[in-house]
Enzyme design. Structure first.
Site, short mmCIF file in Angstrom:
data_model
loop_
_atom_site.label_atom_id
_atom_site.label_comp_id
_atom_site.label_asym_id
_atom_site.label_seq_id
_atom_site.Cartn_x
_atom_site.Cartn_y
_atom_site.Cartn_z
N ALA A 171 81.22 17.98 82.54
CA ALA A 171 80.93 17.80 81.12
C ALA A 171 79.62 17.08 80.81
O ALA A 171 79.07 17.27 79.73
CB ALA A 171 82.08 17.05 80.45
N ALA A 172 79.12 16.20 81.68
CA ALA A 172 77.92 15.43 81.33
C ALA A 172 76.73 16.37 81.13
O ALA A 172 76.63 17.39 81.80
CB ALA A 172 77.62 14.43 82.46
N PRO A 173 75.86 16.07 80.16
CA PRO A 173 75.79 14.84 79.35
C PRO A 173 76.71 14.83 78.13
O PRO A 173 76.82 13.80 77.47
CB PRO A 173 74.34 14.79 78.91
CG PRO A 173 73.93 16.22 78.83
CD PRO A 173 74.67 16.92 79.94
N SER A 175 77.13 17.39 75.35
CA SER A 175 76.91 18.10 74.09
C SER A 175 77.93 19.21 73.88
O SER A 175 78.43 19.40 72.76
CB SER A 175 75.48 18.67 74.05
OG SER A 175 75.23 19.48 75.19
N LYS A 176 78.28 19.94 74.94
CA LYS A 176 79.30 20.98 74.80
C LYS A 176 80.69 20.36 74.58
O LYS A 176 81.49 20.87 73.79
CB LYS A 176 79.32 21.88 76.04
CG LYS A 176 78.02 22.62 76.32
CD LYS A 176 78.15 23.48 77.56
CE LYS A 176 76.81 24.04 77.99
NZ LYS A 176 75.89 22.98 78.50
N ASP A 237 83.43 14.50 84.78
CA ASP A 237 82.21 14.68 85.57
C ASP A 237 82.37 13.91 86.87
O ASP A 237 82.92 12.80 86.88
CB ASP A 237 80.97 14.18 84.82
CG ASP A 237 79.70 14.81 85.39
OD1 ASP A 237 79.33 15.90 84.91
OD2 ASP A 237 79.10 14.23 86.31
N ASP A 264 85.84 15.10 91.34
CA ASP A 264 85.20 16.30 91.88
C ASP A 264 85.87 17.50 91.23
O ASP A 264 87.10 17.66 91.30
CB ASP A 264 85.38 16.31 93.40
CG ASP A 264 84.78 17.54 94.08
OD1 ASP A 264 84.43 18.50 93.39
OD2 ASP A 264 84.68 17.51 95.32
N ASP A 293 81.08 24.76 83.09
CA ASP A 293 79.62 24.84 83.01
C ASP A 293 79.09 24.16 84.27
O ASP A 293 78.78 22.98 84.27
CB ASP A 293 79.12 24.15 81.74
CG ASP A 293 77.62 24.28 81.56
OD1 ASP A 293 77.11 25.40 81.66
OD2 ASP A 293 76.97 23.24 81.35
N CYS A 346 73.01 27.67 83.59
CA CYS A 346 71.67 27.85 83.03
C CYS A 346 70.76 28.44 84.10
O CYS A 346 69.62 28.04 84.28
CB CYS A 346 71.12 26.53 82.49
SG CYS A 346 71.26 25.13 83.61
#
Length: 867
Positions: A171-173, A175-176, A237, A264, A293, A346
């Site tokens: 999840a970090a940082p 925004s999602k 995370d 993990d 992600d 990404c």
């Protein structure tokens, strides 16, 4: 020390200062990168030029209005009515037209915006400077999220509805994850209004022209808790320091339905939940929606990470492929039947995208169990390309391979029978089994030239039935057909080159990605198997790591925090401690203590490289403090009293009391001491406050908890404000006086605040709707002392509200400090030994309130403090 500081000051003023060095621009070329993607994409010449030209341009700035939908729309309206018209007046700069910020065409309700204006133009023109100040102000208080446009896509495809459970594995940082939290709470405010209407007479206000919002506002959308959101969001995370970035980002949303964990992702554990059907039998949480992600090589971020042009290597993607498959398989195991996983990167490389999807579906027993969802009808204005069905793979040396069969033939022809470094069979398009005809074209590829964005890959997977995941086949991970073992493997059987990729080029989101997992093992399907596998992982790591055992109370565990960042261990709960405002988002330990009586529970152990994490302890509704605050504020019986929690091993209120949803309470309670690494949960509801007398409740309502609680507070502790200028006075002036006749200066609320009892109360802001800039209803904490008032808001919140509602940048005035300075000048040379109680409370103690107890939003710090 003073001399050193003086020397530094002199240098900063130009003495002995080195001349400014202008670094050369990064050369935006990379032969291997261009060769690979030209061969992979096979774009027509004109489109290929547009593709590479877009990757070499600077990425547009983008941002998203966040929070509840009504609030987000209100802040967006200011952009459109106050700032855009002024920017539009700037016709051109250096012969080029100046384009104002524009809405992202495919994002719902125009809540995402972007702009391509160069920085030199922003600095030159006052309208842009005012807009920039607005952006910074609203971002600091959490009303705007500075987020890349393509990263907004995955949450929009999750179809997350109120009442659902969601997990963001990497999840970090944050925004999602913030988008997902907002979805969990969609319509909650309107549902609460409907429930309260029967005993408050309050009108229900719902956007009647928004069918989706109307549907979410129906009680049927989330009916089981009197309109309160019952869903769950877990943001995870594996990097401990980055998980605190998550807390800093997400706590602004004030969600009692949020938990932050530190696992993990390949080994995320099964979490216990209550089993109403058979309390003696364990039940485990399955999620409705999961976002994966995953860590990736990140070549879709070439526009903002310009160093990637020189650093790009095919080995970056090859080294992450196996880990990405494991994360996706684990996500599918944790998913409910009928739920969906959104997988995204990404990266533009099919080794990290289509091949991962195909490999994960194959390990999860094929298309009968997991299918790719066709999302071509979602976000219709978003330009995209279909996923690939055929692709090539570039090995570490730059050689291109079309099929795995080519790799096998080459391996047979070598003397030592060693396959090209890092290549494994699952990186190639499937040629056998159930996944040969996999509809990979349903995957979604976004390229920079299509809509002036970064590059991104998204796939939505639907779980059709439960499955037993297949183990990773050793022969397919490191094929060497003549039986010769591949070199450069460590004791855990993992390619050292792959490890190096994880640490050197892995996670472009921030910190290096270090994966500790094993090969040739089926992913666990229940908690016992997860714990067993975690123990196997620990045993096989080459470097010794102290990890928590599931049954341990508070064992020492490894963290990535550097030793120099660690603060001393937290004091005991009965000692004097700093304000708890600085603690929940800044703790750096990991394992909650075991569920043992407070008197016999061992003190949490300090890790060798960092402090410990305080456990989550829930308070009984019969706790004296809970009964006291319920009585003082006249809190309605409709508000649950069994969800209050503290963060200390003694389980007694010391500095702060948190509130969580029922499901979060059950998860934190049932999984305590079982190896779950929970590091944040709950909304701070009450904070301990010095009070002038025993009759005044020493627990004030915190502003982040006010939206949750204010509707249940009795009228005896409520002050209603409708006048805009009265609010401005309270925002600008800290501690305005109300003694004598001074209360008259507070207009409509003056008489009310004169007569109300001392302590914390609710300031309910009810605009009459005549002023579009002053139309949003709010509830804010107000503290009354002997002689003054104080709006208990952080300075940045005050400043942001002044700018948003009044377009006012007036500096805040601290009446206490002004009076104190004047008094010092008048009585210089005198020594005051005693002050009367009123002056003490309203002076020094009030300053203490303003500087300490008033809510601050500190930067993330590494140490936890017992509360």
């Amino acid at each position: 020390m003073r001399r050193d500081r003086k020397d530094r000051d002199a240098n900063s003023q130009g003495q002995n200062h080195r001349p400014y060095t202008k670094y050369p621009d990064v050369v935006k070329t990379n032969e291997r990168l261009e060769t690979y993607y030209n061969a992979l994409l096979e774009l027509p010449e004109e489109e290929s030029k547009a593709f590479w030209d877009a990757l070499k341009r600077e990425l547009p700035n983008s941002f998203r209005f966040c929070g509840s939908k009504g609030h987000a729309l209100a802040v967006k309206r200011l952009l459109q009515t106050r700032y855009i018209p002024e920017i539009t007046k700037i016709a051109q700069h250096d012969g080029q037209p100046v384009t104002p910020p524009e809405p992202v065409p495919w994002y719902p309700d125009n809540l995402a915006w972007w702009m391509t204006t160069p920085k030199n133009v922003i600095r030159k023109f006052p309208p842009f400077a005012s807009f920039q100040k607005f952006l910074v102000s609203e971002t600091s208080v959490g009303n705007i999220s500075r987020q890349e446009v393509v990263s907004m896509i995955p949450p929009l495809l999750m179809d997350l509805k109120p009442g659902m459970t969601a997990l963001d594995l990497c999840a970090a940082p944050g925004s999602k994850a913030a988008q997902l939290v907002e979805m969990i709470h969609r319509g909650e405010e309107a549902r609460l209004h409907k429930v309260m209407q029967s005993f408050t007479g309050e009108d229900t206000r719902v956007a009647k022209d928004d069918p989706e919002e109307e549907e979410a506002a129906k009680l049927e959308a989330d009916p089981s808790d009197d309109g309160r959101a019952t869903g769950l969001m877990i943001a995870n995370d594996m990097d401990y320091k980055r998980s605190h970035m998550l807390i800093h980002q997400l706590k602004r949303l004030s969600s009692p339905n949020l938990i932050v964990t530190n696992h993990d992702a390949t080994l995320f554990p099964q979490l216990r939940i209550p089993n109403p059907a058979d309390p003696a039998k364990n039940a485990y949480l399955k999620f409705d929606r999961i976002l994966a992600d995953v860590p990736c090589s990140g070549d879709g971020t070439l526009r903002k990470n310009v160093n990637m042009w020189k650093d790009w290597s095919p080995g970056n993607a090859l080294g992450l492929h196996t880990t990405q498959v494991r994360i996706l398989v684990r996500a599918l195991q944790l998913l409910k039947v009928g739920g969906r996983v959104v997988y995204s990167t990404c990266s533009m490389n099919p080794v990290e995208n289509e091949s991962v999807v195909a490999a994960a579906i194959e390990r999860c027993c094929g298309q009968d169990k997991v299918e790719i969802v066709d999302c071509s009808d979602r976000l219709p204005l978003l330009k995209r390309a279909d996923g690939m069905k055929k692709w090539k793979v570039m090995d570490k040396s730059g050689r291109m391979w079309n099929t795995w069969q080519e790799v096998e033939e080459y391996t047979k022809s070598t003397e030592d029978g060693v396959a090209p470094g890092r290549l494994v069979e699952t990186m190639f398009p499937p040629t056998e089994g159930d996944c040969v005809d996999l509809p990979l074209e349903r995957c979604m590829r976004v390229y920079s030239h299509m809509q002036d964005t970064g590059g991104f890959f998204i796939t939505v997977l639907h779980k059709k039935a439960e499955f037993k995941a297949k183990p990773e086949a050793a022969a397919k991970q490191a094929v060497h057909t003549n039986g010769v073992k591949r070199p450069r493997e460590d004791a855990a059987g993992e390619d050292q080159e792959a490890k190096r990729s994880k640490t050197e080029g892995g996670d472009v989101k921030g910190e290096p990605e270090v994966i500790t997992s094993v090969t040739d093992t089926a992913m666990p399907d229940n908690e016992e198997e997860t714990i067993k596998l975690e123990e196997e992982v620990k045993a096989t790591l080459s470097a010794p790591v102290e990890e928590p055992k599931p049954e341990a109370a508070a064992e020492e565990i490894k963290t990535d925090a550097p030793a120099e960042d660690v603060k001393p261990a937290a004091p005991a709960a009965d000692q004097a401690m700093p304000d708890a405002d600085a603690t929940p988002s800044t703790s750096t330990a990991q394992t909650p203590a075991a569920s043992t009586p407070a008197a016999t529970q061992p003190a949490p152990k300090r890790r060798p490289d960092g402090p410990f994490e305080e456990p989550f302890k829930y308070l009984s509704p019969d706790n004296d403090v809970i009964k006291d605050v319920t009585r003082f504020y006249g809190i309605s019986p409709r508000f649950p009293t069994d969800r209050y929690m503290v963060r200390n091993a003694m389980g007694e209120p010391a500095k702060a009391i948190y509130y969580t949803s029922a499901l979060v309470r059950d998860l934190l309670t049932l999984n305590e001491g079982r190896g779950g690494k929970f590091i944040h949960g709950g909304v701070k509801m009450f904070v301990k406050q010095d009070a002038p007398s025993a009759e005044v409740c020493r627990w004030r309502i915190q502003s982040e908890g006010m939206p949750i609680l204010h509707g249940y507070v009795g009228e005896d502790r409520v002050v209603t404000l409708t006048d805009k200028e009265t609010l401005r006075k309270l925002l600008v002036e800290m501690f305005p006086k109300i003694s004598g006749d001074l209360w008259q200066g507070l207009g409509e609320i003056g008489e009310r605040v004169r007569d109300i009892g001392m302590g914390c109360c609710v300031l309910r802001v009810e605009p009459d709707g005549s002023d579009p800039d002053f139309a949003e209803r709010m509830a804010l904490p107000l503290w009354k002392s002997f002689q003054s008032l104080n709006l208990m808001l952080p300075k940045e919140d005050r400043a942001a509200m002044l700018l948003r509602i009044f377009n006012d940048t007036t500096p805040l005035i601290n009446i206490t400090q002004v009076n104190g300075a004047k008094k010092s000048r008048e009585e210089e040379g005198k020594t005051e030994k005693v002050e009367d109680a009123a002056k003490v409370e309203d002076g020094a103690e009030a300053v203490k309130v303003e500087e300490g107890a008033a809510e601050q939003q500190p930067e993330v710090a590494p140490a936890a403090v017992a509360e």
